[in-house]
Scaffold this active site. Structure first.
Site, PDB file in Angstrom:
ATOM      1  N   ARG A  14     -19.535 -12.694  53.962  1.00 22.65           N
ATOM      2  CA  ARG A  14     -18.462 -12.809  52.954  1.00 22.65           C
ATOM      3  C   ARG A  14     -17.190 -12.277  53.592  1.00 22.65           C
ATOM      4  O   ARG A  14     -17.121 -11.107  53.977  1.00 22.65           O
ATOM      5  CB  ARG A  14     -18.807 -12.007  51.693  1.00 22.65           C
ATOM      6  CG  ARG A  14     -17.594 -11.826  50.797  1.00 22.65           C
ATOM      7  CD  ARG A  14     -17.916 -11.283  49.444  1.00 22.65           C
ATOM      8  NE  ARG A  14     -18.584 -12.283  48.635  1.00 22.65           N
ATOM      9  CZ  ARG A  14     -18.668 -12.223  47.300  1.00 22.65           C
ATOM     10  NH1 ARG A  14     -18.142 -11.206  46.646  1.00 22.65           N
ATOM     11  NH2 ARG A  14     -19.286 -13.165  46.634  1.00 22.65           N
ATOM     12  N   HIS A  35     -17.200 -21.164  47.957  1.00 20.17           N
ATOM     13  CA  HIS A  35     -18.281 -20.260  47.537  1.00 20.17           C
ATOM     14  C   HIS A  35     -19.515 -21.121  47.221  1.00 20.17           C
ATOM     15  O   HIS A  35     -19.908 -21.273  46.067  1.00 20.17           O
ATOM     16  CB  HIS A  35     -17.825 -19.470  46.306  1.00 20.17           C
ATOM     17  CG  HIS A  35     -18.678 -18.286  45.966  1.00 20.17           C
ATOM     18  ND1 HIS A  35     -19.714 -17.854  46.764  1.00 20.17           N
ATOM     19  CD2 HIS A  35     -18.639 -17.439  44.905  1.00 20.17           C
ATOM     20  CE1 HIS A  35     -20.269 -16.781  46.213  1.00 20.17           C
ATOM     21  NE2 HIS A  35     -19.647 -16.519  45.085  1.00 20.17           N
ATOM     22  N   GLN A  55     -22.678 -20.161  45.008  1.00 21.09           N
ATOM     23  CA  GLN A  55     -22.445 -20.094  43.563  1.00 21.09           C
ATOM     24  C   GLN A  55     -22.630 -21.462  42.913  1.00 21.09           C
ATOM     25  O   GLN A  55     -23.193 -21.557  41.819  1.00 21.09           O
ATOM     26  CB  GLN A  55     -21.034 -19.550  43.298  1.00 21.09           C
ATOM     27  CG  GLN A  55     -20.746 -19.323  41.834  1.00 21.09           C
ATOM     28  CD  GLN A  55     -21.486 -18.132  41.248  1.00 21.09           C
ATOM     29  OE1 GLN A  55     -21.397 -17.032  41.767  1.00 21.09           O
ATOM     30  NE2 GLN A  55     -22.229 -18.353  40.177  1.00 21.09           N
ATOM     31  N   CYS A 105     -18.409 -17.519  37.324  1.00 22.39           N
ATOM     32  CA  CYS A 105     -19.181 -16.922  38.424  1.00 22.39           C
ATOM     33  C   CYS A 105     -19.245 -15.400  38.303  1.00 22.39           C
ATOM     34  O   CYS A 105     -20.138 -14.780  38.865  1.00 22.39           O
ATOM     35  CB  CYS A 105     -18.596 -17.337  39.770  1.00 22.39           C
ATOM     36  SG  CYS A 105     -16.914 -16.741  40.072  1.00 22.39           S
ATOM     37  N   ARG A 121     -28.514 -16.555  40.760  1.00 24.37           N
ATOM     38  CA  ARG A 121     -28.113 -16.376  42.155  1.00 24.37           C
ATOM     39  C   ARG A 121     -29.337 -15.988  42.979  1.00 24.37           C
ATOM     40  O   ARG A 121     -29.525 -16.445  44.106  1.00 24.37           O
ATOM     41  CB  ARG A 121     -27.030 -15.289  42.289  1.00 24.37           C
ATOM     42  CG  ARG A 121     -25.666 -15.642  41.695  1.00 24.37           C
ATOM     43  CD  ARG A 121     -24.960 -16.746  42.462  1.00 24.37           C
ATOM     44  NE  ARG A 121     -24.701 -16.401  43.843  1.00 24.37           N
ATOM     45  CZ  ARG A 121     -23.695 -15.638  44.284  1.00 24.37           C
ATOM     46  NH1 ARG A 121     -22.819 -15.153  43.445  1.00 24.37           N
ATOM     47  NH2 ARG A 121     -23.541 -15.398  45.578  1.00 24.37           N
TER      48      ARG A 121
HETATM   49  N1  NVA Z   1     -12.474 -16.490  43.206  1.00 27.59           N
HETATM   50  C1  NVA Z   1     -13.110 -15.194  43.196  1.00 27.59           C
HETATM   51  C2  NVA Z   1     -14.603 -15.352  43.122  1.00 27.59           C
HETATM   52  C3  NVA Z   1     -15.361 -14.051  43.089  1.00 27.59           C
HETATM   53  C4  NVA Z   1     -16.842 -14.236  43.092  1.00 27.59           C
HETATM   54  C5  NVA Z   1     -12.695 -14.423  44.436  1.00 27.59           C
HETATM   55  O1  NVA Z   1     -12.643 -15.032  45.515  1.00 27.59           O
HETATM   56  O2  NVA Z   1     -12.407 -13.246  44.322  1.00 27.59           O
HETATM   57  N1   CP Z   2     -20.046 -14.347  41.722  1.00 26.74           N
HETATM   58  C1   CP Z   2     -20.085 -13.521  42.783  1.00 26.74           C
HETATM   59  O1   CP Z   2     -20.108 -13.948  43.932  1.00 26.74           O
HETATM   60  O2   CP Z   2     -20.116 -12.204  42.461  1.00 26.74           O
HETATM   61  P1   CP Z   2     -19.922 -10.975  43.452  1.00 26.74           P
HETATM   62  O3   CP Z   2     -18.477 -10.977  43.884  1.00 26.74           O
HETATM   63  O4   CP Z   2     -20.269  -9.777  42.613  1.00 26.74           O
HETATM   64  O5   CP Z   2     -20.838 -11.127  44.628  1.00 26.74           O
END
Ligand code: NVA
Ligand code: CP
Length: 301
Positions: free
Chosen positions: A102, A129, A132, A260, A288
């Site tokens: 990530r 992502h 997800q 999400c 998930r």
């Molecule tokens: N769009 C958000 C998704 C978090 C799971 C981010 O990138 O912070």
């Molecule tokens: N939806 C998601 O990816 O959550 P986190 O940021 O908690 O991993």
């Protein structure tokens, strides 16, 4: 060896296979039966951004599959001190059987994958992502059956989640209607590429038009990780893009709501909607675990 950097790295048949396995693996877990195809295998998990669901689902998932996961916060590894991504990929992939990352730039996971001897999974970048969306389609189908031919409405930022819904329209054959404010539209190249591959996607600035008769309404935060300084400016631009009961009333009567998470009640979604009867966000979060176990089995077993 395969990577999972975007949904388009796997075919529709492979995605379908993963979701079938997810249902099988979930049912087995609910019956209390062990399912351990990854005995002795290890997943390195590099996090350069915060996470609750992604970290816990991959870590618990690897354990349940009989393997082990290592949590590597980028800042406490040499990556955080400037060791090249390519060198980190070469070294880590000599020791672990798979890597989940990530991070910010999508080019970082691409570069890592290029130099990795083991499968790399995108656990969220600024661009996409994909884990997800696998989960979200799985969740929709658990509740309502096949998503193919159904209408998904995306309300809000043209961000990483919007991009993955765009790719998902190619893989899963749903019709996608996005409503985003001017200046916050999704990446045009991704949109055109998906359309070129046959996806039915429309885009406007009108949330009501996007939601009309939709089978699934979904949204995400207005300021993603890394955009915290733009919060106030974004809140202004996104006024009118909150998923409220009033907006949901334009969707199909049995429409589902997904997010999400994490969510900001009163910004992109009202408390009545996210905590209401059409919301399946807790199933979505749990799934998930099941969807990613199937993905890990597909890539690492
Ligand atoms: N769009 C958000 C998704 C978090 C799971 C981010 O990138 O912070
Ligand atoms: N939806 C998601 O990816 O959550 P986190 O940021 O908690 O991993």
């Amino acid at each position: 060896m395969r990577h999972f950097l975007t949904l388009l790295d796997i075919s529709t048949e492979e995605a379908r296979h993963i979701l079938e396995r997810a249902a099988f693996i979930k049912a087995k877990l609910k019956r209390g039966e062990a399912h351990q195809p990854l005995k002795g295998k290890t997943l390195g998990m590099i996090f350069d951004k915060a996470s609750t669901r992604t970290r816990v689902s991959f870590e618990v998932g690897m354990y349940q599959l009989g393997g082990h996961a290592l949590f590597l916060h980028a800042s406490s590894t040499q990556l955080g001190r400037g060791e090249p991504v390519a060198d980190s990929a070469r070294v880590l992939s000599r020791m672990v059987d798979g890597v989940m990352i990530r991070t910010y730039g999508h080019d970082i996971v691409q570069n890592f994958a290029k130099h990795s001897a083991v499968p790399v999974i995108n656990g969220l970048t600024d661009l996409t992502h994909p884990c997800q969306i696998l989960t979200d389609v799985f969740t929709y189908e658990e509740h309502r059956g096949a998503i193919e031919g159904k209408t998904v409405a995306w309300i809000g930022d043209g961000n990483n989640m919007a991009h993955s819904w765009i790719n998902g329209a190619v893989t899963f054959g749903y019709r996608l209607k996005l409503a985003c404010p001017k200046g916050y539209m999704p990446d045009d190249k991704m949109l055109q590429a998906a359309r070129h591959l046959g996806a039915d996607i429309s885009i406007s600035e009108d949330p009501i038009a996007a939601v009309r008769k939709a089978d699934l309404v979904t949204t995400d935060v207005w300021a993603s990780m890394g955009q915290e300084a733009e919060q106030a400016k974004r809140a202004e631009a996104f006024a009118g893009y909150c998923v409220t009961e009033h907006l949901m009333a334009h969707a199909a009567p049995d429409a589902l709501f997904m997010h999400c998470l994490p969510a900001h009640r009163g910004e992109e979604v009202s408390a009545e909607v996210i905590d209401g009867s059409q919301s399946v966000v807790w199933d979505e979060a749990e799934n998930r675990l099941h969807a990613q176990k199937a993905l890990l089995e597909f890539l690492l077993a």
